[in-house]
Each structure stands twice: as C-alpha cells, then as structure tokens.
Design a protein around this motif. Structure first.
Motif: not given
Length: 255
Positions: A20-21, A24-29, A235
């Motif tokens: 996750r680091r 670039t996407r922020t919609d990650v769970e 990605e």
C-alpha cells in the motif's frame, strides 16, 4: 471501483502495508478474514465455503464491481469468488495460492489437517519459534516475521485448523469453475516458493486466462519481500482498465 486486498494464512490485513505504501490509488481497503485479526460471526465454522460466502456478502455490500487482490489463501478465495460471482469483480489478481487437483498440500498444511497432529502443533507453537521458521524457511524479513506472528492468537490457530481441514480436496473441488472467471486477471508469484511451486502460477494463469503471469525473485511471501514490484504490477494491471480516468498516475516499474 475500490481495491479490496485479501490476506492469507497466517496473516491479517497488515500483510499489505508494504504494498500500500507504493500504490498511488487511495481507494484501497485491506480486510481481515473472520478469525484472522477479526472476530468470527456466531456459528461461523471457518470452512473454505464459509470464507468464500463471507467475502461474497461483503462485496455485495459495496454495490459495484471491485479490483480484487489476494495472496496465499486470499488468492484461492478471491479466485473462487471471481469464478462464482463475476458480476462483483472488475479485475482480479492473485499470487502464491494454487487451485489445482495436481497440487499436493505442503507438509505443514498436512499437519494442520490431521486432527491429532494439528492440535499438538498449535499447542506447542511459540511466537519466537514461528517467526524463526518464517525467516529461515520462507525468507521473510525478521521484523516482518515478528509482526506477523504477533497476531497468531488462539482464535487464529483454531481458524487455521478448521480452514485447512475443510480443504483437503480443495484443488479438485474448485479448479473446474476457474474457467468461469471473466475478470481480466494477473497472477504474481514468488518463484522460489517451496510450499507452492512456481509451476502452479502458469497453471493458474491458463485456467483463468490471465493477461499476465509475473514471476518474482523471492519466496512465498512476495507481498512482503517484493512490495514495490507487486504494487507496480497491480497498478499497471488496473490502469489498462481505467480509460475513464486518464489522470491516474502511471506506476513506475522501479521505485
């Protein structure tokens, strides 16, 4: 179209912290499976079918197809869901989780599947010993191995035993439906995995008609050992399917 990350055994959502680091996407769970850092619902038996059903129910709540990713048992379960409910999955990616009638469970899995030896193993399991096994047997970095075993509690031990005992013939039972997967697929695999040989990466890729089979120079825990490469591959995989979002940054293969 969120990203949903599913861990394997003996992990929790923390498995994905490194990957996750680099995303670039922020919609990650990243979700915890029941019994793995999260409570088990009342009456939940921790079988492979119950985990697949649980995941389907959670995805139905989202209300739109997702980019689904799994590692180890997360790979197995997400592939199962993508095969049974293609309407819930926009893209699929998974690694180091064979689904094949030809796959023979690794020695530790066979111990867990034995009703006597499995309990004996779990009773004698210590965090220090388990962490050392992850380091020496699977080349997990020491700090990450210590982080992993910290969450292996009584509930997780019981969930592991129940899951593996429900899955003695998982490959033969679940392999036939893999061809029903319609989501574009990516298979990523640690090429030096002693528990899940890399040949099963190609086999899984063929079964789901994956667009790419990526073999990484690492052991079983590719997500921990090669987080930047896994993130870049993910990605790239997603970007091919996002023409409606031209502003999405292009991932770099080298970070």
């Amino acid at each position: 179209m969120p990203v949903i990350l599913i861990h394997g055994v003996p992990d929790t959502h923390r498995l994905w912290s490194g990957v996750r680091r680099y995303l670039t996407r922020t919609d990650v769970e990243a979700w915890d499976l029941p019994g793995f850092g999260a409570p088990r619902p009342e009456g939940f038996g921790s079988t492979k079918e119950e985990y697949a059903d649980w995941l389907i129910s959670r995805l139905e709540e989202i209300g739109e197809p997702v980019d689904l990713v799994g590692h180890d048992w997360g790979c197995i379960l997400t592939a199962r869901v993508a095969s049974l409910r293609p309407d819930l999955v926009r893209t699929w990616a998974g690694g180091n989780g064979p689904i094949s009638a030809r796959y023979m469970w690794h020695p530790l899995a066979k111990i867990w599947q034995d009703p006597v030896e499995g309990e004996r193993f779990m009773e004698g399991l210590t965090p220090e010993g388990f962490a050392a096994d992850l380091v020496t047997g699977f080349e997990v970095p020491a700090d990450l191995a210590e982080e992993t075993v910290r969450y292996v509690d009584t509930l997780m031990k019981d969930s592991i035993l129940k899951l593996y005992r429900s899955a003695v013939r998982m490959g033969g039972e679940w392999e036939p439906e893999l061809g029903r997967m319609s989501a574009p697929g990516l298979v990523f695999w640690g090429a030096r995995d002693p528990a899940c040989p890399v040949g099963f990466a190609d086999e899984l890729g063929r079964a789901v008609m994956a667009e790419r089979v990526l073999k990484l120079d690492c052991n079983h825990w590719s997500v921990l050992q090669r987080p930047a490469q896994v993130a870049a591959a993910l990605e790239q995989h997603w970007r091919r399917r996002r023409p409606e979002n031209p502003s999405m940054p292009a991932p770099s293969e080298e970070r």
